[in-house]
Each structure stands twice: as structure tokens, then as C-alpha cells.
Write an enzyme that holds these catalytic residues in place. Sequence first.
Site, PDB file in Angstrom:
ATOM      1  N   TYR A   1      18.071  15.923  58.996  1.00  0.00           N
ATOM      2  CA  TYR A   1      18.214  17.062  60.155  1.00  0.00           C
ATOM      3  C   TYR A   1      19.672  17.070  60.559  1.00  0.00           C
ATOM      4  O   TYR A   1      20.291  17.990  60.762  1.00  0.00           O
ATOM      5  CB  TYR A   1      17.497  16.714  61.188  1.00  0.00           C
TER       6      TYR A   1
ATOM      7  N   LYS B   1      10.284  18.753  54.042  1.00  0.00           N
ATOM      8  CA  LYS B   1      11.628  18.233  53.689  1.00  0.00           C
ATOM      9  C   LYS B   1      11.098  16.628  53.699  1.00  0.00           C
ATOM     10  O   LYS B   1      10.184  16.240  54.253  1.00  0.00           O
ATOM     11  CB  LYS B   1      12.479  18.415  54.765  1.00  0.00           C
TER      12      LYS B   1
END
Length: 398
Positions: free
Chosen positions: A241, A155
Site C-alpha cells: 500500500y 493484492k
Amino acid sequence: MSRSGKDEHGGYSRKEFLKRLSMGFGAAMAFPGYSSIRRLAEYRRLSNLPELPDDKKLNYALVGLGYYATNLLAPALQETKLCKLNGIVTGTPSKAVRWKEKYGIPDKNIYNYDNYDQIANNPDIDVIYIVLPNSMHAEYTIRGAEAGKHMISEKPMATSVEDAQAMVDACKKNNRKFSVGYRLHFEPHNKRMMELGQKEMFGPVQSIKGGNGFHIADDPTKWRLDKQMAGGGPLMDMGIYVVQGAIYTLGKLPLSVTARTEVNHPKKFDEVEENIYWKMEFPDGVVADCESSYARGMSYIRANARDGYFKLEPAFGYGGLKGETSKGPMNLPNVNQQALQMDAFADCIMNDRESRVPGIMGLRDVKILMAIYEAANKGERVKLDLNPETLDKVEDWS
Ligand code: NDP
């Protein structure tokens, strides 16, 4: 030193490196007894899988042997039941020597960025895991898929929506499975947030608050402060996140975003934001109020529901996570998240199922991250129209 002149700690100061390292080792040492996690069906299923013999495991190759690959993924691969670390791709010959010795990787499975495509001819690599700086994920994922391998990208999946789409397309065209390194979908505390929120166990969630950040060192060679390589600042690295947490807690997609950035140290943060604050607006007037920073440490998510609250703090690290609801502590184990994540992907490949964290989820998140930057730059609300198939629904867990 890597060919980019960076040190092997990913540019972190020694103190910062040791702090992050201890978080990872803490997670591994705290690997739980299975009895305490009976409710987590997928965890139990994966944990109870018999360990496959080496010749039946899926062979992973890691690309980019920096902080995360060295300190988290390679050790986690030693804990997996379905995967084996069997290859590396690195631009730093000295790392190749060390990894070969440490993990017994055969010479024929060691590549650099120039001969990477030859991996197509290597039947002893099944999965390629891209752990490079953000802007390089697209090229190496596409080349890996073209080489016929199943792919994981770290990510944020890409630094532009176009790149993310091209990665999804390349994996689809080559009929390869594609997953993002979203380890928290396999982590008990975050899975509990998903259950509590999506099943409305405290009534409907009415608002969310979340933040994730750390103090980044001054090293100017660090790619995380380079807009071209990182795609942006803390939002891309840590804020993602919180975006994820809000979505999987609600099991819904945001309809629009507003945002603002803040730079207090313009010399250091001359390319990327230092702090960012954004709101994600969900159906039924639910708002997630979010923040991310390269100046302050934080890691939390809290859902306020009609009949109570539930929260995690720390919420997003590799270990030491703690959860609480308005009825008391969550008392869940900390686990080796990366081992579970990689076993889950291997399980998908072996059983021809889609990953719970597929490329289209990564693409969705890149769209949201770009919308947050657009909202901050224009000072306007930016609307979103996202694919509902990208939701990780508790009801779909096996
Ligand atoms: P590092 O800087 O520590 O490592 C990146 C590695 O990429 C380098 O060591 C190097 O490996 C390789 N590389 C190739 N070209 C370059 C270049 N031009 N500049 C810098 N490095 C280059 O980064 P991290 O390991 O911290 O992060 C890598 C990726 O993993 C990022 O996308 C990050 O967001 C993600 N990440 C995810 C985490 C998670 O919890 N899911 C945690 C930490 C990071 P080599 O010498 O072998 O070529």
C-alpha cells in the site's frame, strides 16, 4: 476449520479479528451523504448510477471464503449497484452451507477447488474474484480466465514476476478484463492525495514518507508467515500500500530502490521479514522513505511539497481514514471502498473500458516488491524500468 486447518478468522487472534472487523463495519456505517464529495467525479458518477435490477447486475463469484471475503467483500457486494454475489468457490463444505443460506446462492453456483473449471459452463457467473493466499492467485486467476470469466485478483497479485506476467497474458489471451483489488484508488482521501500530488497543488512534491503495518499473532499455521504461500512478509501484505501510495501521489514511477530488513524474533519470523525499510527513488531526486512491519501497527503517508504538506493517518484501512494538509483538515467522507471498487470494475465491463487498477498495475507492483527484496538481500541499489501505462493518472479520470 478450513481444509488447511486454519480457523475462519484467517488465523488471526480473536482480539485482532474483532479489531479488523470493526474497521470494516465502521467503513460501511460511515457511508457518506453524496453532497460532501462533489469534487470526486468518479465517485459521484458511480454513486449516482441507478441501482440495476438483479437480472441486469453482473454476477460475482468469490474464491476463498476467509477473512476478507467473509467480512468485507460479501457485505460490500450487498451495497453495490451493479454487482450481485451469485457464486462461491470454497474448500470448506461447512462454509458452503452457511453462505448458501445467508446469501441465497444456488447450489449450481457453488464450486470447490477441484471442480472450479466447470464454472466455464455457468452463464450465471460473470466475474471471479480471487481472495486466496497470495501464492494461489496466479493459478486460480489463470483458470478463471481460461473459463471465460472477467477476473479480479487480490493484492499482492502474485508471488513472482513470472506468475504475474502469466496472469496478465492469460486474461489478454482470453480477452477478459482483469483488475487487482486495489480498493484505495476509489477511496476519497487517497484520491485527494493523488489530486494534490499529481496536480502539484502545493507545488512539486519533494519527498514522501509512508508506513503500514500491524502486529501479527503467533499462530504458526498462518500462511502470512509462510514464505512459499505469502511470497514474503509485511512488504507483500501491507507495504504494498505504501509502494502504491507513493506512486499514485506522485503520478510517477520509481527509478530504483534500496532496502533493508530487520528480524527481532527469529523463531517467529524464520521465513519472512519482521520489519522492512526501503527507499523508492523517483525522477527529480524525489525519494519515498517507506516502512512496513508485522510487529508494529502503523498506517500513514505524508507528502512534503514546495509550498506545504499533505498527509493521511490512518491512510490505508477500510475506514476511519483522516487527512490533513498544511492548510487544514481534509474533511472527506469514509466510504464503502470495496463496494465502489467492485462497481467500478462492473462499470468497466459493461462499458468495455480498462480498469483504473488493471492487471498490468499489479504486475508492475510485483516487480517493485521483488526489486525491494533483491535490494535488501544484496545490500545494493536495484534499478527499475517500469511501464508508464501502469500509472493511475488523475487527468484520465472520467
Ligand atoms: P484468509 O486466510 O482469511 O482466507 C484465505 C482463504 O483461502 C481460506 O479461508 C480458505 O478458504 C482459502 N484457502 C484455500 N487454500 C488455502 C490454504 N492452503 N491455506 C489457507 N487458506 C486457503 O486470508 P485473507 O482473507 O486475509 O486474505 C486473502 C487474500 O486477500 C490475500 O491475498 C490478502 O493479501 C488479500 N487481502 C486483501 C485485503 C485488502 O484490503 N485488499 C485485506 C485482507 C486480505 P476456503 O475455506 O473457502 O477454501
